[in-house]
Scaffold this active site. Structure first.
Site, PDB file in Angstrom:
ATOM      1  N   ARG A   1       0.921  -1.234   0.177  1.00  0.00           N
ATOM      2  CA  ARG A   1       0.015  -0.048  -0.054  1.00  0.00           C
ATOM      3  C   ARG A   1       0.887   1.018   0.022  1.00  0.00           C
ATOM      4  NH1 ARG A   1       2.586   1.720   3.710  1.00  0.00           N
ATOM      5  NH2 ARG A   1       0.985   3.537   3.812  1.00  0.00           N
TER       6      ARG A   1
ATOM      7  N   ARG B   1      -7.169  -0.367  -6.741  1.00  0.00           N
ATOM      8  CA  ARG B   1      -7.320   0.742  -5.907  1.00  0.00           C
ATOM      9  C   ARG B   1      -7.944   1.960  -6.551  1.00  0.00           C
ATOM     10  NH1 ARG B   1      -4.356   1.126  -0.362  1.00  0.00           N
ATOM     11  NH2 ARG B   1      -6.271   1.995   0.237  1.00  0.00           N
TER      12      ARG B   1
ATOM     13  N   ASP C   1      -2.311  10.817  -2.187  1.00  0.00           N
ATOM     14  CA  ASP C   1      -2.514   9.901  -2.922  1.00  0.00           C
ATOM     15  C   ASP C   1      -2.891  10.476  -4.262  1.00  0.00           C
ATOM     16  OD1 ASP C   1      -3.015   8.675  -0.254  1.00  0.00           O
ATOM     17  OD2 ASP C   1      -2.672   7.088  -1.423  1.00  0.00           O
TER      18      ASP C   1
ATOM     19  N   LYS D   1      -4.778   9.718   3.262  1.00  0.00           N
ATOM     20  CA  LYS D   1      -5.344   9.002   4.221  1.00  0.00           C
ATOM     21  C   LYS D   1      -6.461   9.561   5.041  1.00  0.00           C
ATOM     22  CE  LYS D   1      -4.960   5.382   4.602  1.00  0.00           C
ATOM     23  NZ  LYS D   1      -5.926   4.905   4.030  1.00  0.00           N
TER      24      LYS D   1
HETATM   25  O1  MRU Z   1      -4.476   3.087   2.263  1.00  0.00           O
HETATM   26  P1  MRU Z   1      -2.973   3.269   2.197  1.00  0.00           P
HETATM   27  O2  MRU Z   1      -2.204   2.511   3.194  1.00  0.00           O
HETATM   28  O3  MRU Z   1      -2.482   2.820   0.815  1.00  0.00           O
HETATM   29  O4  MRU Z   1      -2.740   5.044   2.114  1.00  0.00           O
HETATM   30  C1  MRU Z   1      -1.581   5.528   2.073  1.00  0.00           C
HETATM   31  C2  MRU Z   1      -1.540   6.917   2.392  1.00  0.00           C
HETATM   32  O5  MRU Z   1      -2.499   7.519   2.467  1.00  0.00           O
HETATM   33  C3  MRU Z   1      -0.239   7.783   2.216  1.00  0.00           C
HETATM   34  O6  MRU Z   1      -0.056   8.825   2.947  1.00  0.00           O
HETATM   35  C4  MRU Z   1       0.178   8.155   0.758  1.00  0.00           C
HETATM   36  O7  MRU Z   1      -0.138   7.030  -0.192  1.00  0.00           O
HETATM   37  C5  MRU Z   1       1.346   8.424   0.582  1.00  0.00           C
HETATM   38  S1  MRU Z   1       2.516   7.632   0.856  1.00  0.00           S
HETATM   39  C6  MRU Z   1       4.014   7.905   0.357  1.00  0.00           C
END
Ligand code: MRU
Length: 329
Positions: free
Chosen positions: A45, A79, A216, A227
């Protein structure tokens, strides 16, 4: 430093992040379909890491003479929020099938270089900042290596800066408590785990000098998806005039999303709210589990990119770069 992804020539191997930090087990994905399953199932992830993983899965399909269109569809659907996935597949589309494995490897290597560059630019921002607040996991596990906002923290610590990290646990999937705390501990960077609920208390008490988060997908106007819980931190940081930094490799910029309202937000299994793993602490009642939220650009102090720091307002003066496609090449 821990590794999340490795390519063996006939498979992409992933450290199973669902089990960390209790167990270090690797999972082998020999097809694009298995790679898509691993992304969907959170074996891997973090936006850059899922982009790199998808690139390897896609390259495998081409090398195996499999149905490349089907591979693309499965990977893209794995995703919905992180734009790095589409970015990585589109980059591979620009090279002939026989060169896609090499291209995926290049993308992986470049991600580490991008993170190191963000680390340099971001560390310079933290001159007077000692107590940093971190959300989710944005480290080596979430990227090709080093990390985005955790990479900035790593770079600051490596340059001799005295830093201390408040690690927000990041309910419901606990990326902060399980992954960020583990990475920081391995690097010997001082850190303290807190519940997400403690953020306002800490900020109000003057115990946070800067908040650093990843992203993201960033819309063309700077609205930033990250997140779930990021928006709350941004609102709190604004209330106490604490700098709020988003670490953004430009692969996370989506020019096609004009603003945050068009960013798709993943909804995950409500059981993740009712418990974790085999444990259930809530009754069997309705639960809602949006995995991301969108922070309006006006709440962001600056975006740290591999090209330098872009201070608010967004887009920065070098908007021509964005118009050019936001490519890192
Ligand atoms: O659901 P996840 O664990 O994939 O979410 C990850 C995040 O929200 C991170 O902050 C984001 O991907 C940046 S990672 C460098």
């Amino acid at each position: 430093m821990v590794e999340a992804i490795r390519f063996t020539g006939d498979a992409v191997e992933l450290i199973d992040q669902r089990l960390l930090p209790a167990q270090e087990r690797w999972i082998r994905c020999e097809t694009a379909a298995l790679t898509a399953d691993a992304i969907r199932g959170m074996v891997v992830r973090g936006a850059p890491a899922i982009g790199i993983t998808a690139a390897y899965g896609y390259a495998l399909a081409a090398r195996q003479g499999a149905d490349v269109e089907e591979a693309r569809r499965l990977l893209l659907a794995s995703r919905p929020t992180a734009t790095n996935l589409r970015w990585a597949l589109e980059r591979l589309d620009r090279v002939p099938p026989e060169r896609r494995v090499e291209e995926a490897k290049a993308l992986h290597r470049e991600d580490v270089a991008v993170n190191k560059a963000m680390g340099r630019h971001g560390a310079a921002l933290l001159e007077d900042a000692h107590d940093l607040y971190s959300h989710c996991n944005t480290g080596a596990l979430a990227t090709g290596g080093w990390g985005t906002s955790l990479g900035v923290i790593r770079s600051a610590a490596e340059s001799g800066r005295r830093v201390h990290v408040w690690v927000g646990e990041t309910r419901p999937y606990l990326q902060g408590a399980r992954l960020t705390a583990w990475e920081l501990q391995q690097d010997g960077i001082p850190c303290t785990l807190v519940t997400d609920n403690a953020a306002a208390f800490l900020m109000g008490a003057g115990k946070v000098d800067a908040v650093l988060v990843g992203c993201d997908r960033v819309a063309a106007n700077g609205d930033t998806a990250n997140k779930i819980g990021t928006l709350a931190l941004a609102v709190l940081a604004a209330r106490w005039e604490i700098p709020f930094y988003v670490c953004m490799p430009t692969s996370t910029l989506d020019r096609d999303c004009l603003d945050g309202t068009s960013i798709p937000i993943e909804e995950r299994d409500p059981d993740e709210v009712r418990g974790f793993g085999d444990q259930r602490w809530a009754a069997d009642i309705p639960a809602y589990n949006p995995a991301f939220d969108v922070t309006p650009a006006e709440l962001v102090t600056a975006w740290v990119t591999e090209f330098g720091v872009w201070r608010s307002p967004f887009p920065p003066a070098n908007a021509a770069f964005i118009a050019d496609g936001g490519t890192t090449r």
